[in-house]
Each structure stands twice: as structure tokens, then as C-alpha cells.
Design a protein around this motif. Structure first.
Motif, PDB file in Angstrom:
ATOM      1  N   LEU A 195     -84.559  -7.049 -35.859  1.00 13.33           N
ATOM      2  CA  LEU A 195     -85.857  -7.229 -36.517  1.00 13.33           C
ATOM      3  C   LEU A 195     -86.144  -8.719 -36.640  1.00 13.33           C
ATOM      4  N   LEU A 196     -87.212  -9.197 -36.010  1.00 12.54           N
ATOM      5  CA  LEU A 196     -87.556 -10.627 -36.005  1.00 12.54           C
ATOM      6  C   LEU A 196     -88.760 -10.889 -36.892  1.00 12.54           C
ATOM      7  N   LYS A 197     -88.732 -12.011 -37.656  1.00  9.50           N
ATOM      8  CA  LYS A 197     -89.816 -12.333 -38.574  1.00  9.50           C
ATOM      9  C   LYS A 197     -90.398 -13.700 -38.255  1.00  9.50           C
ATOM     10  N   GLY A 198     -91.507 -14.035 -38.913  1.00 13.89           N
ATOM     11  CA  GLY A 198     -92.153 -15.323 -38.717  1.00 13.89           C
ATOM     12  C   GLY A 198     -93.141 -15.605 -39.823  1.00 13.89           C
ATOM     13  N   ASN A 199     -93.831 -16.752 -39.739  1.00 17.10           N
ATOM     14  CA  ASN A 199     -94.788 -17.134 -40.790  1.00 17.10           C
ATOM     15  C   ASN A 199     -96.113 -17.625 -40.211  1.00 17.10           C
ATOM     16  N   GLU A 200     -96.431 -17.276 -38.956  1.00 17.06           N
ATOM     17  CA  GLU A 200     -97.660 -17.755 -38.323  1.00 17.06           C
ATOM     18  C   GLU A 200     -98.886 -16.950 -38.803  1.00 17.06           C
ATOM     19  N   ASN A 201    -100.068 -17.455 -38.408  1.00 17.41           N
ATOM     20  CA  ASN A 201    -101.353 -16.798 -38.717  1.00 17.41           C
ATOM     21  C   ASN A 201    -101.756 -15.925 -37.535  1.00 17.41           C
ATOM     22  N   ILE A 202    -102.078 -14.669 -37.828  1.00 17.34           N
ATOM     23  CA  ILE A 202    -102.418 -13.712 -36.774  1.00 17.34           C
ATOM     24  C   ILE A 202    -103.790 -13.105 -37.063  1.00 17.34           C
ATOM     25  N   LEU A 203    -104.669 -13.165 -36.053  1.00 18.44           N
ATOM     26  CA  LEU A 203    -105.978 -12.500 -36.119  1.00 18.44           C
ATOM     27  C   LEU A 203    -105.811 -11.103 -35.525  1.00 18.44           C
ATOM     28  N   LEU A 204    -105.974 -10.051 -36.370  1.00 13.96           N
ATOM     29  CA  LEU A 204    -105.751  -8.660 -35.970  1.00 13.96           C
ATOM     30  C   LEU A 204    -107.109  -7.997 -35.726  1.00 13.96           C
ATOM     31  N   VAL A 205    -107.334  -7.477 -34.504  1.00 14.59           N
ATOM     32  CA  VAL A 205    -108.635  -6.909 -34.116  1.00 14.59           C
ATOM     33  C   VAL A 205    -108.423  -5.448 -33.723  1.00 14.59           C
ATOM     34  N   ASP A 206    -109.023  -4.515 -34.485  1.00 19.25           N
ATOM     35  CA  ASP A 206    -108.919  -3.079 -34.198  1.00 19.25           C
ATOM     36  C   ASP A 206    -110.048  -2.376 -34.929  1.00 19.25           C
ATOM     37  N   ASP A 207    -110.751  -1.455 -34.247  1.00 18.22           N
ATOM     38  CA  ASP A 207    -111.884  -0.780 -34.870  1.00 18.22           C
ATOM     39  C   ASP A 207    -111.477   0.443 -35.683  1.00 18.22           C
ATOM     40  N   GLU A 208    -110.232   0.937 -35.528  1.00 11.01           N
ATOM     41  CA  GLU A 208    -109.772   2.110 -36.267  1.00 11.01           C
ATOM     42  C   GLU A 208    -109.278   1.691 -37.656  1.00 11.01           C
ATOM     43  N   GLU A 209    -109.865   2.300 -38.696  1.00  9.52           N
ATOM     44  CA  GLU A 209    -109.530   1.893 -40.059  1.00  9.52           C
ATOM     45  C   GLU A 209    -108.068   2.162 -40.391  1.00  9.52           C
ATOM     46  N   GLY A 210    -107.577   3.371 -40.102  1.00  7.37           N
ATOM     47  CA  GLY A 210    -106.193   3.705 -40.418  1.00  7.37           C
ATOM     48  C   GLY A 210    -105.216   2.855 -39.629  1.00  7.37           C
ATOM     49  N   THR A 211    -105.507   2.581 -38.376  1.00  2.45           N
ATOM     50  CA  THR A 211    -104.602   1.810 -37.525  1.00  2.45           C
ATOM     51  C   THR A 211    -104.519   0.359 -37.981  1.00  2.45           C
ATOM     52  N   ILE A 212    -105.660  -0.270 -38.250  1.00  2.00           N
ATOM     53  CA  ILE A 212    -105.640  -1.687 -38.611  1.00  2.00           C
ATOM     54  C   ILE A 212    -104.950  -1.900 -39.961  1.00  2.00           C
ATOM     55  N   LEU A 213    -105.056  -0.907 -40.863  1.00  2.00           N
ATOM     56  CA  LEU A 213    -104.421  -1.050 -42.179  1.00  2.00           C
ATOM     57  C   LEU A 213    -102.903  -1.041 -42.043  1.00  2.00           C
ATOM     58  N   VAL A 214    -102.357  -0.077 -41.284  1.00  2.00           N
ATOM     59  CA  VAL A 214    -100.903  -0.004 -41.171  1.00  2.00           C
ATOM     60  C   VAL A 214    -100.364  -1.176 -40.350  1.00  2.00           C
ATOM     61  N   GLU A 215    -101.103  -1.641 -39.327  1.00  2.00           N
ATOM     62  CA  GLU A 215    -100.653  -2.805 -38.580  1.00  2.00           C
ATOM     63  C   GLU A 215    -100.647  -4.046 -39.447  1.00  2.00           C
ATOM     64  N   LYS A 216    -101.613  -4.188 -40.333  1.00  2.00           N
ATOM     65  CA  LYS A 216    -101.657  -5.329 -41.259  1.00  2.00           C
ATOM     66  C   LYS A 216    -100.440  -5.301 -42.182  1.00  2.00           C
ATOM     67  N   LEU A 217    -100.119  -4.110 -42.731  1.00  2.00           N
ATOM     68  CA  LEU A 217     -98.962  -4.009 -43.625  1.00  2.00           C
ATOM     69  C   LEU A 217     -97.668  -4.355 -42.892  1.00  2.00           C
ATOM     70  N   MET A 218     -97.523  -3.888 -41.641  1.00  2.00           N
ATOM     71  CA  MET A 218     -96.315  -4.168 -40.872  1.00  2.00           C
ATOM     72  C   MET A 218     -96.187  -5.666 -40.591  1.00  2.00           C
ATOM     73  N   LEU A 219     -97.283  -6.312 -40.212  1.00  2.00           N
ATOM     74  CA  LEU A 219     -97.237  -7.750 -39.939  1.00  2.00           C
ATOM     75  C   LEU A 219     -96.933  -8.555 -41.190  1.00  2.00           C
ATOM     76  N   GLU A 220     -97.540  -8.173 -42.320  1.00  2.00           N
ATOM     77  CA  GLU A 220     -97.243  -8.874 -43.574  1.00  2.00           C
ATOM     78  C   GLU A 220     -95.798  -8.674 -43.985  1.00  2.00           C
ATOM     79  N   GLU A 221     -95.244  -7.480 -43.715  1.00  2.00           N
ATOM     80  CA  GLU A 221     -93.826  -7.242 -44.017  1.00  2.00           C
ATOM     81  C   GLU A 221     -92.939  -8.164 -43.183  1.00  2.00           C
TER      82      GLU A 221
END
Length: 870
Positions: free
Chosen positions: A733-759
């Protein structure tokens, strides 16, 4: 005696050639020609004038419609532009915040500064629950007009204000904060004040745009007013396409804009008609002059050729046909002489021609020709009629048509044509039937049969042609059409299956993401760990199901290798033979089989699916034969399957089972179609097999007969390319601290991807569309280390968004995210500079590696970076 009498009369009348007091047919003919030519010229010119007049009117009408269409485009573009400005006003974040903070003066200042009025457009803000607008009015319009449009919501209506007419639109859009309605943005557009638009119309067209109200016509481009009479108002009310406006102008309604009309001048039409009349008049004079000169010339030249024909007719009399001309024509001397000459010549040919002409005609025809009496008996025939059937001439002339044709077809020909002769008409019919040879063989033929008069009697003439080759060609054509239709049907179903798999992968993404987050927070000893693992396993099984659908849709991910199909057959049959001992397996593998470049796992899956289908078709046991061989397929054979001809490796899997019904065999490759009981099959086995083979540029076909087993035939193109090198997989499991612009039109998908990236420690900026991503990236192009971009989005898809990001910043790092597997479009973006690709659904470990890989991978030198460096 008859011949001597004709010759004597001809010689007697030949002495009259020197006399000129006879009535001349040439003189009468010239006079008649001139009269008819004159009449014809007038008729033709009148028709030409009518035709070109209509053409001029049609061209003028098309010109008016084209100019009116330009006006409609200008007006519609202007309306659409204002509607877009209103939407921009409603989505202005500063406006939203100011409305929420209840800052009226700030609202008025913001509107005046960033959305200034001009060219007839005025912008307003109206808060939720209030009646007044901000600003309340403008100097150019009255408060009464603003209040009126808020109640009537006009869209292209004529309203009167301060004694003047205005053509007004009122646009509106909501101002939202999340899901809460805070107010609305409005725009009032008065076309009569839009001087820029009116000037543009004046410069674009040659006509005028006018406003009609009550009894007046007001020009927007010239600002003139015209009083309309009762007839014009009546024509306008009838919605005529063109309304006459006096003698020199017409009106045409501009569609989509009530009371707005296009005004055009008729002067050009009148001028063009005058030109047409002038040219046609000149043409008539020229034609009449030429006709007169030609008539005089022909009259002088006509007599000499006729005399020469008369003198030469006797010289060729020995070879002419049996035809007599009347020789009692006293009115015209030239024709009397010519008739006597032809009669003299034809008298000598009568006997010889009677004997030879029909025989020569029939024997020089390639098709079979024979003549029947009205009872169907053969009277005459050429050699082609009896030789190909095996008859001698004597035998054939003793036959009736019923002896060589089916009795029903023979009777139909005789009855139909015989009845036509009795009714006084000679009919003709075409019959497709067969001819019987002497050995009983039937030959398909097409008979053109007709009733004729032959040697003074009514007979039936049959012209027969062998159509064996045509029937075979039609069969081949129908087969090719059937194969093409089946290929097109499977392609359409594949597109649908791919779309379903993509959407299903988006749903699985949400489940997989949350499970990954739960696993990070769940100890191995936790009682729920087992349930989390169960859910994760279910997600993986569902992902495998969608991968089968993507395989059928030819959008699956493959790892091709240089492979021997003999090895794949041996490996795939090992487990099957051990577990299905009631099936006797026979392998016939060709030595020195050509290599193919395929994904071994995918092809093994295809073979196992075919083995299992064979096992289900042989519940009591049976024989299963697997055979491989090298073959060459022509381009003609491969064309319906949309692949090229060449060297292929053929694999056939044949069972001795129950077979497949004819009505089912056309559907066996469709996804979710199965004949098994509920719970015993998904219907994706053969569907995925079809997609996998098609994605390898191969062919899969099936042959079956109920009760006699089934054969599946696979053709894969041979290859001599080298194997690719497999990459190693890291599970850390690799981590980091960069800024990521997340682009997705699906509400459920973008929410879980945001949580995973913040984790994983990243700072995430989520947006729901490509346009929002471009706007945010444009504001801070150096503030984002990576853009995680979904491929399938409405309005602005992933490819368009990627191109715009690269235009803004050629060094932008973009990671592609999609519910589809790696396909042609994604590969093109990877080749053009994308730093990575990940397929949904994925867990947090897979995501962590893809993010680090994308952040640390050196950028490719693409056209974007080359442009920047240049």
C-alpha cells in the motif's frame, strides 16, 4: 409472268424521267417541313418560356428562402446566446454567495459591472420570496415594462411601452445553492433596441426585416412604418408562404418568431423574366431562319438521291426480301418509280427467302428455341433445343411439350397463350421450371413463351435458357447476406453488452471502494472480517461476470502471446478428461501447427466453454472430437466476418449430442441466452467465446442438426511475432501527499474514490464534469500534481477533456479511469501522453500503486510538450 409484267411496266415508266411537268413530292415535302418547323418552333419556345420562367421564379424563391434562413439563424443564435448568458449569470458563484448573504447593492454592482446591459439586453436578479428585481430598472426601459414581463413571461411578443412597440423576450434560470433554490436570474431582451443585430441583418441580406402589429408594418432595418390594407392583413392571417406587398415587394414569415416578417423586392425577378423573353425571342428568329435555309437545301438535294435509288433498285433485285410495294401511286412520280423498282427486285427473292430465313435465324441462336402448335406439339426447333437434352431431331419433333416439362407448367403455357389467341391478342409469359433430359435429369430453365403468327398459322414460340448458374449464384448471395446480417446483429448486441458492463463496473466500484476502506479499519480478529472478505469475493465474481460481457463486446483486456493451439488444447482437456469420464475425448492435432498470437487464458476459456456445452448436450455420455489444422481462407470467404483472408489455424470441437434446434442456433452467441434450467447457467459462456474470438480477429461458426450432434469451428490468424515481457505486480500500500483533481460524473463513484484517495494521504478536488474540471484547472494549472479522469461522461467526454487539459498545460499528468477494459480509444490516449490507466472496479491497494506510478512516471515527449518546447 408476274415478274415479266412488273419489269415491262418499270421500263415503260422510266422513259418519263426526262419530263418535269409531273407533280413533285419533294416540293410538297419542303413546304410541309417549313410549316411544321415554324409551328414546332413556336410551341417549343412557348414551352421554353414557361419552363425558364418557372426556373427564374424557383431560383428567386430559393434566394428569398435562403436569405430568410440566414435571418432565422442570426435571430436564433442571438436568442441562444442570451439564454447562455443568463445561465452563466445563474451559475456565477459570486452571485450565488451575494444572494445568500442578502447583499442587494453588491448584487446590483456585480450585475452592472460583469453583466452590463447593451444591444437590447438587460440582466436582473430576483431573490426567492421577493417580488422586486435587482436592479429595478434601466434608463432605456420603464418599470412598467419590467413588471409586465415578470407576469407574462413573453417569448418574442410585441409589447407597447411609452407609446412604442417592443419585441421582447424574458429569460429565466434558477440560482441554486446545492439543492436549495435561492432565487432566479433573468434577462430582458428587446430586439427593437438591438442595433448591432439589426445592422448585421442589413449587411447580410438584400431584403428587410419588419414587425407586424395591428394594421401597420414597421421595418427594423430602415425604421419605416407602412399601413397595411385589408387584403394584406387577410393574407397574413392565412399564413401564406409569400404575401404580396404591393406590386414590387413580398412578405414571408420568419419561422419561430411571431409577427416578424422578411420583406424582399420583386425587381430582380421582373428583370430576369424580361431577359428570358428577350433571349427566347432572339432564339426563335435564329431557329426559323436556319429551318428555312435547311428546307430549301434539302428540297434541292432530295430529287437526285431518289432517282439514283430508282436506278439501283433493279441492280440488287436478286437479293431482296419477299416484300411488295403498291405501284398504283399516281400522285407523286418519284414514289411511283421507287415502288415499281422495289417490287421488281423483291419478286426474285420470294422463293429463296421462304426456304432459308427461319432456319438461319433459329440455328444462330445460342438459347434453345422451339415452336409449338396450340396443342403443345413440336413443329420447329433449333439444334440447341434437342441436343442438350439428348434427343435426335426426329425424336424431338415427335414430342409434346408435356414430355419435357412438368405437366402443370406445360398445361399453363398452352392454356394461357391459347386463350389469348382466341381473345384476339398475342400474349407472352415467363415461366421458371425444369426440362427433363432423356436420362431423367432435371435442368432448371427459364422459358420466355409467346404467341406468334408463323406461315399463316397461330403458334407458340418458346425461348429457353439454362439458369443453373444463376440459381447457384443466388443461393451464394443469400448465404452471404445471412452471414452479414448475423455479424451485424452480434455487433449491435456487443455494443449493448459493453455498455451494461461499463455501468455495472461503476456500481461495483462503489462497493469495492468502501470494502477496501473497511478492510483498512478492520482487524483480522474482528468477527466482521469474514463478512468483509465475503463481500469482496462477491465483488470479484461480479467483476469477472462483467469481464465476460466486455469480452463478448470486444472491449476486454487481453495479454497476447505467441502460442501453439495444440498446447492450449492439451492443457484445456486435461481437467475435462479427468472430471468427465463418461465422455470419450479424441484429439486430432496436426503436426507443425502454425503459431497464433492470442491470450492463452482467454482461448482456454473459450475451449472449456465449448467442452462444457458438449457435455451438457451428451447427458448419457458420448464422443468429443477436437481437431487442429492449418488452413488458408480467401478474402471472399472472410468478407462477411470483417476479417482479411490469409493463413489461419482451425480448431473444431465436435460432439455426438442432441444437436441444436434451427430456431435456436441463430441466438446461441447472444449474452444471457441459455436453454439450461434456472440456476444452471448464466448464458454468457458462448457469448464471451464469440467476443473473445472476434477480438482476436478470428471467426467462430457453428453447425448442428437436431439429433446428430454439433460442431463449433474456430479460425485464428497465424502469427510469427515475438512474445511480450510480463510486468511484475507489487502488493504494498503506497501513500502520498500531492494534490489530485478527481473528475467523474457518477455521484457514488466519485465519493468513494475521494475517500480512498484521502485515506492514502492525498488532497482531493472532486468535480462532476469535464467542463468544471477545465475551469478549475485553468484557474490553478500548477496546483495539481495529477488529474484522475473518467472516460465516459456526458457533454464533454474524457478524450475532449484530456485534449483541453493538454492545451492548457502540455505537462499535465493524467491518469485515465474507466469501467471499460483497455480499448483502442484508451490506448490512443496512452500513446499521446497519459501517464496511466486503471479499470473499475479497483481496491485501494491497486489505486495506491497506479497513483504513485502515474506521479513518478516520466512524461512522454508528445505533440503537446513539443509545442511548448518549440
Amino acid at each position: 409472268m408476274a415478274k415479266a409484267r412488273i419489269k415491262k411496266k418499270f421500263q415503260k415508266n422510266s422513259t418519263l424521267l426526262e419530263f418535269s411537268d409531273k407533280k413533285r413530292f419533294s416540293t410538297y415535302l419542303v413546304t410541309t417541313f417549313v410549316a411544321l418547323a415554324t409551328l414546332s418552333v413556336f410551341v417549343i419556345l412557348i414551352a421554353l418560356y414557361g419552363y425558364f420562367g418557372k426556373r427564374v421564379e424557383s431560383a428567386f424563391r430559393n434566394k428569398i428562402l435562403a436569405e430568410k434562413g440566414q435571418v432565422e439563424i442570426i435571430l436564433n443564435n442571438r436568442i441562444s446566446s442570451i439564454a447562455g448568458m443568463v445561465k452563466d449569470l445563474g451559475s456565477d458563484n459570486i452571485i450565488r454567495v451575494t444572494v445568500m448573504l442578502d447583499g442587494k447593492s453588491q448584487l446590483q454592482q456585480r450585475v452592472s459591472e460583469f453583466y452590463p446591459s447593451g444591444e437590447g439586453v438587460y440582466f436582473f436578479i430576483k431573490k426567492q420570496g421577493e417580488n422586486s428585481v435587482i436592479p429595478e430598472t434601466y434608463p432605456q426601459i420603464s418599470t412598467a415594462l419590467v413588471d409586465l414581463v415578470q407576469t407574462r413571461y413573453p417569448y418574442g411578443e410585441i409589447l407597447e411601452d411609452r407609446g412604442e412597440n417592443h419585441l421582447v423576450w424574458w429569460f429565466s434560470t434558477p440560482i441554486m445553492h446545492q439543492s436549495q433554490l435561492m432565487g432566479s436570474a433573468h434577462a430582458l431582451y428587446d430586439l427593437t433596441q438591438d442595433l448591432k443585430l439589426i445592422t448585421s441583418i442589413r449587411q447580410t441580406i438584400g431584403g428587410d426585416v419588419s414587425l407586424v402589429k395591428s394594421e401597420k408594418l414597421h421595418s427594423l432595418t430602415t425604421d419605416k412604418t407602412l399601413q397595411l390594407n385589408d387584403e394584406i392583413r387577410k393574407n397574413i392571417a392565412l399564413n401564406l408562404e409569400f404575401v404580396p406587398l404591393g406590386e414590387n415587394f413580398i412578405l414571408s414569415k420568419i419561422y419561430g418568431f411571431d409577427n416578424l416578417y422578411f420583406q424582399s423586392s420583386l425587381e430582380s425577378l421582373v428583370g430576369e423574366k424580361r431577359k428570358v423573353a428577350l433571349w427566347i425571342g432572339l432564339l426563335s428568329i435564329v431557329i426559323l431562319a436556319v429551318s428555312t435555309l435547311i428546307s430549301i437545301y434539302l428540297g434541292k438535294k432530295m430529287v437526285a438521291p431518289l432517282r439514283q435509288m430508282t436506278q439501283k433498285a433493279i441492280q440488287i433485285s436478286e437479293g431482296q426480301k419477299d416484300l411488295l410495294f403498291e405501284d398504283n401511286i399516281d400522285s407523286y412520280w418519284e414514289f411511283g418509280q421507287l415502288s415499281q423498282a422495289f417490287n421488281y427486285m423483291l419478286a426474285n427473292l420470294k422463293d429463296a427467302e421462304e426456304q432459308s430465313r427461319y432456319k438461319e435465324l433459329l440455328e444462330n441462336v445460342d438459347d434453345a428455341i422451339y415452336i409449338l402448335d396450340l396443342e403443345g406439339n413440336v413443329l420447329e426447333a433449333n439444334e440447341a433445343a434437342y441436343a442438350w437434352l439428348g434427343y435426335s431431331p426426329k425424336q424431338f419433333f415427335e414430342l409434346n411439350i408435356a414430355d419435357i416439362l412438368p405437366r402443370e407448367d406445360a398445361r399453363s403455357i398452352v392454356d394461357q397463350l391459347g386463350q389469348g389467341i382466341q381473345e384476339g391478342e398475342h400474349r407472352k409469359i415467363i415461366v421458371e421450371t425444369s426440362h427433363a433430359k432423356t436420362d431423367g435429369e432435371l435442368i432448371p430453365v427459364e422459358i420466355h413463351s409467346r404467341a406468334i403468327s408463323y406461315r399463316g398459322r397461330d403458334v407458340i414460340l418458346n425461348a429457353v435458357r439454362d439458369i443453373t448458374l444463376r440459381i447457384e449464384a443466388e443461393k451464394d448471395k443469400r448465404l452471404l447476406q445471412s452471414q452479414l446480417l448475423h455479424s451485424q446483429k452480434m455487433e449491435a448486441i456487443g455494443t449493448l453488452a459493453g455498455g451494461i458492463a461499463h455501468d455495472f463496473n461503476n456500481l461495483l466500484m462503489g462497493i469495492q471502494g468502501y470494502i477496501s476502506l473497511m478492510r483498512l479499519q478492520t482487524n483480522p480478529d474482528d468477527p466482521n472480517a469474514e463478512y468483509v472478505q465475503g463481500i469482496e469475493n462477491a465483488v470479484k465474481n461480479a467483476a469477472n461476470l462483467t469481464n465476460q460481457l466486455l469480452g463478448f463486446a470486444r472491449k476486454g483486456k487481453y495479454a497476447p502471446k505467441q502460442t501453439s493451439l495444440n498446447d492450449l488444447v492439451i492443457n484445456s482437456t486435461k481437467m475435462f478428461i479427468r472430471t468427465r469420464k463418461e465422455i470419450v475425448t479424441h484429439k486430432h492435432l496436426q503436426d507443425n501447427i502454425w503459431n497464433v498470437r492470442v491470450d492463452p487464458g482467454q482461448i482456454e476459456q473459450v475451449l472449456i466453454n465449448l467442452y462444457l456445452n458438449a457435455w451438457h448436450a451428451m447427458p448419457q455420455g458420448g464422443n468429443l472430437s477436437i481437431q487442429t489444422e492449418n488452413v488458408y481462407l480467401s478474402d471472399h470467404y472472410c468478407k462477411p466476418f470483417e476479417v482479411g483472408g490469409g493463413n489461419y489455424v482451425k480448431v473444431s470441437v465436435t460432439d455426438t449430442g442432441v444437436g441444436i434446434d434451427e430456431e435456436i442456433i441463430e441466438r446461441i452467441f447472444e449474452p444471457f441466452f441459455t436453454t439450461k434450467d434456472v440456476g444452471k447457467g448464466t448464458g454468457l459462456g458462448l457469448a464471451s467465446a464469440y467476443g473473445i474470438i472476434k477480438n482476436h480477429n478470428g471467426i467462430i461458426r457453428v453447425y448442428s442438426e437436431k439429433g446428430h450432434g454439433t460442431s463449433f469451428i474456430i479460425y485464428l490468424p497465424s502469427s510469427d511475432l515475438e512474445e511480450p515481457v510480463d510486468a511484475e505486480v507489487n502488493s504494498e500500500l503506497l501513500k502520498g501527499n500531492e494534490n489530485i483533481l478527481l473528475v467523474d460524473d457518477e455521484e457514488g463513484t466519485i465519493l468513494v474514490e475521494k475517500l480512498m484517495l484521502e485515506e492514502l494521504g492525498y488532497t482531493v478536488f472532486p468535480v462532476r464534469s469535464g467542463k468544471q474540471a477545465i475551469d478549475l484547472y485553468n484557474e490553478n494549472k500548477t496546483g495539481f500534481n495529477l488529474v484522475a479522469l473518467d472516460m465516459i461522461m456526458p457533454e464533454m467526454n474524457g478524450k475532449d477533456t484530456y485534449d483541453e487539459l493538454k492545451r492548457i498545460n502540455p505537462e499535465a499528468r493524467v491518469l485515465l479511469v474507466s469501467g471499460y477494459s483497455l480499448n483502442k480509444q484508451i490506448q490512443e490516449l496512452m500513446d499521446s501522453g497519459c501517464v496511466g490507466y486503471i479499470q473499475k472496479p479497483f481496491d485501494i491497494v491497486q489505486l495506491s500503486h497506479k497513483i504513485r506510478e502515474a506521479l513518478e512516471t516520466p512524461l512522454k515527449m508528445t505533440q503537446w510538450s513539443q509545442t511548448k518546447s518549440g
